[in-house]
Design a protein around this motif. Structure first.
Motif, mmCIF file in Angstrom:
data_model
loop_
_atom_site.group_PDB
_atom_site.id
_atom_site.type_symbol
_atom_site.label_atom_id
_atom_site.label_comp_id
_atom_site.label_asym_id
_atom_site.label_seq_id
_atom_site.Cartn_x
_atom_site.Cartn_y
_atom_site.Cartn_z
ATOM 1 N N MET A 30 6.408 -0.102 -3.560
ATOM 2 C CA MET A 30 5.739 0.302 -4.797
ATOM 3 C C MET A 30 6.812 0.612 -5.835
ATOM 4 O O MET A 30 7.844 1.193 -5.518
ATOM 5 N N LEU A 36 4.497 1.685 -13.861
ATOM 6 C CA LEU A 36 3.127 1.176 -13.841
ATOM 7 C C LEU A 36 2.678 0.928 -15.276
ATOM 8 O O LEU A 36 3.131 1.583 -16.205
ATOM 9 N N ASP A 37 1.751 -0.001 -15.441
ATOM 10 C CA ASP A 37 1.253 -0.318 -16.774
ATOM 11 C C ASP A 37 0.544 0.894 -17.372
ATOM 12 O O ASP A 37 -0.133 1.649 -16.674
ATOM 13 N N ARG A 59 -3.365 2.128 -5.571
ATOM 14 C CA ARG A 59 -3.831 0.751 -5.760
ATOM 15 C C ARG A 59 -2.985 0.051 -6.824
ATOM 16 O O ARG A 59 -2.554 -1.084 -6.647
ATOM 17 N N ALA A 60 -2.729 0.744 -7.919
ATOM 18 C CA ALA A 60 -1.901 0.164 -8.978
ATOM 19 C C ALA A 60 -0.469 -0.049 -8.492
ATOM 20 O O ALA A 60 0.147 -1.080 -8.788
ATOM 21 N N GLY A 63 -0.391 -2.992 -6.031
ATOM 22 C CA GLY A 63 -0.692 -4.280 -6.655
ATOM 23 C C GLY A 63 -1.324 -5.264 -5.685
ATOM 24 O O GLY A 63 -2.332 -4.967 -5.046
ATOM 25 N N THR A 64 -0.725 -6.430 -5.529
ATOM 26 C CA THR A 64 -1.270 -7.483 -4.667
ATOM 27 C C THR A 64 -1.222 -7.122 -3.191
ATOM 28 O O THR A 64 -1.880 -7.770 -2.383
ATOM 29 N N GLN A 65 -0.479 -6.079 -2.844
ATOM 30 C CA GLN A 65 -0.407 -5.634 -1.441
ATOM 31 C C GLN A 65 -1.590 -4.746 -1.064
ATOM 32 O O GLN A 65 -1.783 -4.420 0.101
ATOM 33 N N TRP A 66 -2.363 -4.314 -2.061
ATOM 34 C CA TRP A 66 -3.437 -3.354 -1.817
ATOM 35 C C TRP A 66 -4.440 -3.849 -0.772
ATOM 36 O O TRP A 66 -4.831 -3.099 0.111
#
Length: 103
Positions: A30, A36-37, A59-60, A63-66
């Protein structure tokens, strides 16, 4: 004469080592939470995060690993510890990140 502050340069130079951890023999990473955005601010109370806020932040961060992470069984206490370890990696509680970003 004033110089224009280039935020793009600052963002590139402010990158930090990602926080890495393993679960079920898989490695996850992470980013520094400050990376983070900004849209995450609309969804969470960073000063005093609730369980829902912590979930949104993780979750943010994942990302795609969530999706893979979310499939793994995990007790709530372990999820809380993961969040605490991520904060420790930051060097400050997430609520203090915006206050200390200029320091």
């Amino acid at each position: 004469m004033s110089t224009t502050f280039n935020l793009d340069v600052w963002v590139r130079e402010a990158k930090r080592e990602p926080f890495k951890f393993t679960l079920a023999d898989r490695e996850y990473a992470m980013p520094f939470a400050g990376e983070l955005d900004k849209k995450i601010l609309e969804a969470v109370n960073i000063a005093s995060p609730s369980a829902t806020d912590i979930s949104a932040l993780l979750r943010a961060g994942l990302g795609t690993q969530w999706a893979d992470f979310d499939e793994q069984p995990l007790p709530l206490a372990a999820l809380g510890e993961l969040f605490r370890q991520w904060q420790a990696h930051e060097g400050a509680p997430l609520g203090e990140l915006s206050a200390s970003a200029d320091s």
